[in-house]
Scaffold this motif. Sequence first.
Motif, PDB file in Angstrom:
ATOM      1  N   PHE B 185       0.799  -1.231   0.000  1.00 20.18           N
ATOM      2  CA  PHE B 185       0.000   0.000   0.000  1.00 20.18           C
ATOM      3  C   PHE B 185       0.832   1.282   0.000  1.00 20.18           C
ATOM      4  O   PHE B 185       0.267   2.350  -0.007  1.00 20.18           O
ATOM      5  CB  PHE B 185      -0.932   0.002   1.223  1.00 20.18           C
ATOM      6  CG  PHE B 185      -2.182  -0.807   0.998  1.00 20.18           C
ATOM      7  CD1 PHE B 185      -3.309  -0.220   0.449  1.00 20.18           C
ATOM      8  CD2 PHE B 185      -2.218  -2.163   1.302  1.00 20.18           C
ATOM      9  CE1 PHE B 185      -4.447  -0.961   0.223  1.00 20.18           C
ATOM     10  CE2 PHE B 185      -3.360  -2.896   1.074  1.00 20.18           C
ATOM     11  CZ  PHE B 185      -4.467  -2.303   0.537  1.00 20.18           C
ATOM     12  N   LYS B 188      -0.104   3.855  -2.386  1.00 20.91           N
ATOM     13  CA  LYS B 188      -1.540   3.950  -2.658  1.00 20.91           C
ATOM     14  C   LYS B 188      -2.267   4.802  -1.636  1.00 20.91           C
ATOM     15  O   LYS B 188      -3.486   4.851  -1.635  1.00 20.91           O
ATOM     16  CB  LYS B 188      -2.159   2.543  -2.659  1.00 20.91           C
ATOM     17  CG  LYS B 188      -1.545   1.613  -3.666  1.00 20.91           C
ATOM     18  CD  LYS B 188      -1.870   2.048  -5.071  1.00 20.91           C
ATOM     19  CE  LYS B 188      -1.226   1.115  -6.075  1.00 20.91           C
ATOM     20  NZ  LYS B 188      -1.378   1.594  -7.442  1.00 20.91           N
ATOM     21  N   SER B 194      -7.438   6.659  -4.447  1.00 22.45           N
ATOM     22  CA  SER B 194      -6.548   5.570  -4.841  1.00 22.45           C
ATOM     23  C   SER B 194      -6.537   4.482  -3.771  1.00 22.45           C
ATOM     24  O   SER B 194      -6.409   3.307  -4.082  1.00 22.45           O
ATOM     25  CB  SER B 194      -5.135   6.087  -5.116  1.00 22.45           C
ATOM     26  OG  SER B 194      -4.601   6.657  -3.955  1.00 22.45           O
ATOM     27  N   PHE B 195      -6.734   4.868  -2.514  1.00 17.39           N
ATOM     28  CA  PHE B 195      -6.773   3.843  -1.471  1.00 17.39           C
ATOM     29  C   PHE B 195      -8.073   3.037  -1.546  1.00 17.39           C
ATOM     30  O   PHE B 195      -8.065   1.816  -1.453  1.00 17.39           O
ATOM     31  CB  PHE B 195      -6.625   4.485  -0.089  1.00 17.39           C
ATOM     32  CG  PHE B 195      -6.743   3.506   1.043  1.00 17.39           C
ATOM     33  CD1 PHE B 195      -5.856   2.449   1.148  1.00 17.39           C
ATOM     34  CD2 PHE B 195      -7.744   3.628   1.994  1.00 17.39           C
ATOM     35  CE1 PHE B 195      -5.958   1.523   2.178  1.00 17.39           C
ATOM     36  CE2 PHE B 195      -7.859   2.709   3.019  1.00 17.39           C
ATOM     37  CZ  PHE B 195      -6.965   1.659   3.115  1.00 17.39           C
ATOM     38  N   MET B 198      -8.252   0.169  -3.939  1.00 22.89           N
ATOM     39  CA  MET B 198      -7.363  -0.974  -3.731  1.00 22.89           C
ATOM     40  C   MET B 198      -8.151  -2.122  -3.122  1.00 22.89           C
ATOM     41  O   MET B 198      -9.089  -1.922  -2.363  1.00 22.89           O
ATOM     42  CB  MET B 198      -6.241  -0.585  -2.760  1.00 22.89           C
ATOM     43  CG  MET B 198      -5.091   0.140  -3.411  1.00 22.89           C
ATOM     44  SD  MET B 198      -4.269  -0.861  -4.655  1.00 22.89           S
ATOM     45  CE  MET B 198      -3.217  -1.897  -3.640  1.00 22.89           C
TER      46      MET B 198
END
Lengths: 323, 578
Positions: B185, B188, B194-195, B198
């Motif tokens: 991560f 990210k 963007s997190f 995921m």
Amino acid sequence: MLKYILRRLILSLPVLLGVSIVAFLVISLAPGDFLDTYRLSPSISKEQIDNLEKQFGLDKEPVVQYFIWLKNIVQGDWGYSFTYKVPVWNILFRRLEATLLLSITTFIFTWGIGIPLGIVSALKQYTFTDQALSVFGFIGISIPNFFFALLWLFMSASTGIFPIGGIISNNFDSLNWFQQMGDYFWHVIGPMVTLGTSGLAGTMRIMRGQLLDELNKDYVEFARAKGMPNRVVIYKHAMRNAINPVVTSLGFSISGLLGGAVLTERVFSWPGMGSLIIEALTQQDIFLVMANLMLSALLLVFGNLIADILLAAVDPRVRLRLS
Amino acid sequence: MKKFFVIMLVMAAALFMFAEETEWLIRDVEGGVKGGTLYLGTTSGPKTLNAYWSQESSSRDIYKYMYESLMGSDNKAQVNQPALAKRFWREETADGGTAYYFELRKGLKWSDGQPLTVEDIVFTYENIIKGDGMTADGVETYQDTEGNLPELTVDGNILKFKYPTKYRFGYDSLGGITIMPKHIFKDKVDSPESFAQMWTIEQIGDIISSGPYIVTEYREGVRVVLERNPYYFIKSKDGVQLPYLDKLVFLIVQDTNTMRLKFEAGDIDLLQISAADYPAIKAQQAEKNWNIIVGGPNASSQFIAFNFNAKDPIHREWFRNDNFRLAMSFAFDRETIIDTLYNGLGEPMYGPRNRTSAFYNPEIESFGFRYSIAKAKRYLQQAGFTWNSQGQLLDWDGNVVEFEITTNSGSNAREEIANIFVDSVQKLGINVNYRPVQFNTLVQNLYSANWDSLILGLQGGDDPAWGTNVWSLNGGLHFWNWSPEVQDWVDPNEYYVSDAEKRIDEIMKINRSIMDPAKVQDLWDEWQMLAAGKQILVYTVSQNYLVAMKDDIVIFNPEPSPLYGAGVLWNIEAIYKK
């Protein structure tokens, strides 16, 4: 012909735009939004809800939201699903395989069996065969799908012949390719018959009525009087005239290919688009719903176009008008 | 040459690090057989496997087998067991603050073989939990009474979270943080988008875990397959690395009737049954050799709330009257609901917790709540209500008592509760109109004056502190009464808050800063006595936990855990098939 197709496609653009406006506004006017489930979560504070509203763009006016959506689409971005956090088309495509498998087999079942049975019915008018087929058809049309589906499942459960819902067996991974294909088809039979029987009677009745209409016309009698063989009279002359409305409704049903069938999918736990969209609708996952509605609208446009082209292929009068 | 030595040294150090022996957690089980697949059913598949962005139980039901936290919970859903942390303790510091210490196990690994270290925990805390807008839940859970977040410092393998004030809730909040791998991560976490994107369902196969299982396959709407994590850190007493089962397969079956048929046909090994299906399943038990477990009441909370600020000022006065609500509670025939809806397999609830909860206060039974029209009438008389010649209930000003009850349509249990409530209070001469609405309409109207009474259920942790948002006067879900702030813009005379509610508000505010568990329990006892004694919310019934399974499944601890949705599958790693 090409010019005609092009013109039709250009004319469909305002239609699609109109559909999108109406759909977006109806969804926005419905009470609540995607964050309602968050609002009922004791671990999320009021301030956090406000932050999320901003983050998801739900704090703006519906009209503003629509234009942002439209602008993004022109740039090729259809947005991402609030629930899945994945671009909407990827979510829809993941359901494509199962949806197409069911809808195409149902399509073949409905039209492939319905048209011949309608012809048989018309040719043997008022005989036992005709009556039996009509009764069969009406039973199919009058049993609600979800009920038929449940009956089918109880039948499968007590006899063990058919699987109880789903699309694959538990041991799917250990099967070879041919067995896997067989496994798919074994599972699709239940939902296909359920969906097919209700459409089958419709097709059969249209085909029967149309053919009977034509068979009673003067030109048929004339052809027979001329001594033309019965086969030619029916299949070359009467059939070609009778098939027009059937082809038109066939075109319409193309738009339903990706629509899914919510209740049947649910009972058979079939992983189609219907159940996905219902879930998206209740959660107000707005972009996912919009993408699906636009897909349906697009298919309707294409379905109609295909129906018209098919019509031109079977009917020289239409061909003449188009050129 | 010098370079060579440096490289050798680094390599040796790396080897030493990787060779580090795992400090196993030994689970109190033995004699299990490794291998096998457990087939389970779920009504809906996961939406995302990112624990910080999923809000659905359908997602949680899958990833709860994948992610470990510093601490685990016991069979009563209390966070007090070691997990990734082998030891944990807390200190009240000299400056009046509280420090929580967690000593991480050595030799922990992610399911891809990478080491799981304090780095990962620091990363999760600093970049995800504290990150701006990075989680759907926000940081409130981790804040002390004054809104401070703890300061994290690391000393070797020991993590220290330091609060500037007294804070008792650290095991529940900090101990329960889902740890995310830094090596995946680290690029990210620059923006929430963007997190959040995921570990969605598109990335299945790339997701790694710290728990007993990893998800390896997901066919949308069909099934979810989880496979054993080869680096899991728990062993049985006889030295077998857990989990016992090789695979968990969740079949996605939307319709519960179909699910039952699938269980009967043997496609599913274990089925959580509804009370309505119980007799049919029980009848086949001998023939099919099933084990059926009837547990205590589920930790559910369906309640009737009355709007203290309803649009009609006359209605407000009734609903704000304690005796009126008590009368409603006495007249409300819970036993009939249990009989008709749950086939007798349920228990009435009179306060916010039932006997399954670790915080239950049995003293509320002394109120003697049980269906009694006579008692209900007595309370109404005490409040000043009378009856006219047609048997209609009149209030102190002679108004006929009539109001509306609403809930979301589509929930079978809530509709049944509404119907029986309407029926019950009819006997008091009250006409209640039942008006079901769509879920979103219900939520949108929650904070308005446009409802008289409604039926709702909320989910949260067992510790009542998780309900702070619901019970504090200015909480986001304290929907049946205005927040004190309204006095700035509505006539202060129209604002009403009872002493009981004020005290509950205080309890919710102070409990997190009281360190002695006995004293905290005293507060919860008082909270239940106030909530039940005044029937601020009229709680309804809860169904017993019912589960049926094939007889070759060995459950490590057959007493179901009240932890939401876990039931007998709590501590899944110790379950095996004969």
